[in-house]
Enzyme design. Structure first.
Site: not given
Length: 463
Positions: A156, A277, A283, A290
């Site tokens: 979970h 970024s 970043k 992704e």
């Protein structure tokens, strides 16, 4: 516009209709397969006395010359032809004359394209298998190196029990191993030669379909000519198998993305597989993971589109089936690209071992083992569960792990606890006592690793 069927018609097809009907823009990637099939077909026709030896020699040399010129870039496949079959036949006739027109004897574009796709897909299944094996090789290396790298196991998305990185990687090894098995199954089922089925009802020419199948390294000819030209099951099976591969990659990518976050910091992705970024200098984004996660839907879409195309088609061939190619080509390219990039990302990824172990401790993944300790000292499990629950609440308030409690703090909740509680709930003990086959204990993992190593070394497991 060069067409193979113009005799029946009294005027040219409307240009828009022609463009809509044509497939050359995407089936040109079948050029090598189309020529390879034609080479086998011509050898069979000559063997059966349907072509003379002179005609056979002319056509074979002409076809081989076309293939070489296309590969070398001297001959371009242009959109003036309706499909790859008409391109090859037209160029062949231009080069060798009347003998070129005999190439199509005893076959239809229906069985021709069925053959081309099987030859193409057969090769792509082999390449997918090689890529999956490459990923499994990286996973096995990580398993060997991390049998004592402790980390939290989750249910979970909540920290549940301690495991090792080797055990976690082993779960994905099993998934991708099953993916390889699916590829092997697909290859075996599809490896029948449809050439000679004609448009749908065979031909009156005395073809030797067994010989053609042998030349093209099939297990034998297909046994029903109608099914031969209208079967797309093997494409649906491949799209389904690739969808499962992508689902596995997507799940793995999701975990890499979570592990890469500032909150977890379990991994550091190599610069070659990350981006920054344009506005935030701090970043380092997990773009490959992704994109793999995002491209999964693209492969799913190809499967659903072809299922939808095929669901209402009566026997035998219908033009709808032309929709099988672009979808399948794109899905194959996508899956192969994702496998290649994900494998490279995983191979260069750094794992922060101490951070992973600390996360397991602070996530109270050894709570079950603390309860088991009490049970082993005569406390009923339900009571032990409540005692350890109280300790966890106390630790949360103090922002410490169970391992950080003093013996007095343990005994303030239950006098059963003794000095040996610390060894009982250490990550090493918690993991290494789990030694049934398939569990994360080191002895169990080493048996599994040996089995997986033997599996990868076995050539008979390859497609």
């Amino acid at each position: 516009m060069a067409q193979l069927w113009g005799g029946r018609f009294t005027k040219e097809t409307d240009q828009l209709v022609y463009n809509f009907n044509a497939s050359i823009s995407f089936d040109k990637r079948l050029c090598e397969q189309d020529i390879r099939g034609s080479l086998a077909h011509v050898k069979m026709l000559a063997k059966q006395g349907i072509l003379t030896e002179k005609e056979k020699k002319q056509i074979l040399e002409g076809l081989e010359g076309i293939l070489k010129d296309v590969k070398d870039g001297r001959l371009k496949i242009t959109d003036e032809y309706e499909d790859i079959h008409s391109f090859v036949e037209a160029v062949l006739t231009q080069r060798i004359g009347e003998a070129g027109k005999k190439l199509h004897t005893g076959r239809s574009r229906n069985d021709q394209v069925a053959l081309d796709m099987r030859l193409y897909i057969r090769n792509e299944v082999r390449e997918l298998d090689v890529l999956l094996k490459g990923l499994l090789t990286v996973l096995l290396k990580l398993m060997k190196e991390n049998t004592e790298t402790f980390m939290p196991g989750f249910t979970h998305l909540q920290k549940a029990q301690p495991i090792t990185l080797a055990h976690h990687m082993g779960a994905y090894f099993e998934m991708f191993k099953r993916d390889r098995l699916r590829m092997k199954d697909i290859y075996k089922r599809m490896n029948r030669c449809p050439l000679g089925a004609g448009a749908l009802a065979g031909t009156t020419y005395p073809l030797d379909r067994e010989y053609t199948a042998e030349l093209l390294e099939f297990d034998g000819p297909t046994l029903n000519s109608m099914d031969s030209v209208s079967d797309r099951d093997y494409l649906l099976e491949l799209l389904s198998a690739m969808s499962t591969v992508m689902m596995h990659l997507s799940r793995f990518s999701e975990e890499v993305i979570i592990w890469n976050s500032n909150e977890y910091k379990f991994v550091e992705i190599d610069d070659a597989y990350s981006t920054g970024s344009s506005i935030m200098p701090q970043k380092k984004n997990p773009d490959i993971a992704e994109l793999v996660r995002g491209k999964t839907g693209r492969v799913y879409g190809a499967l659903m589109a072809l299922l939808t195309t095929m669901k209402g088609i009566p026997l035998a061939y219908n033009k709808d089936m032309q929709e099988d190619k672009e979808l399948t080509f794109d899905a194959i390219d996508t899956t192969k690209g994702c496998l290649l990039l994900f494998t490279g990302m995983l191979e260069t990824m750094k794992f922060h071992h101490s951070r992973m172990e600390d996360s397991a401790k602070r996530g109270f993944t050894n709570a079950t083992d603390a309860a088991d300790y009490l049970v082993n000292h005569g406390v009923p499990f339900r009571d032990a569960h409540g005692i350890v629950g109280q300790l966890v609440l106390y630790c949360i308030e103090k922002n410490i792990a169970l391992d950080d409690l003093s013996l007095a703090e343990f005994q303030s909740v239950s006098p059963v606890f003794a000095e040996d509680i610390y060894e009982a709930i250490s990550m090493k003990t918690c993991v290494e006592q789990r030694n049934t086959i398939g569990a994360p204990g080191k002895a169990a993992m080493e048996k599994v690793i040996a089995a997986e190593e033997a599996y990868l070394a076995e050539k008979s497991e390859d497609v």
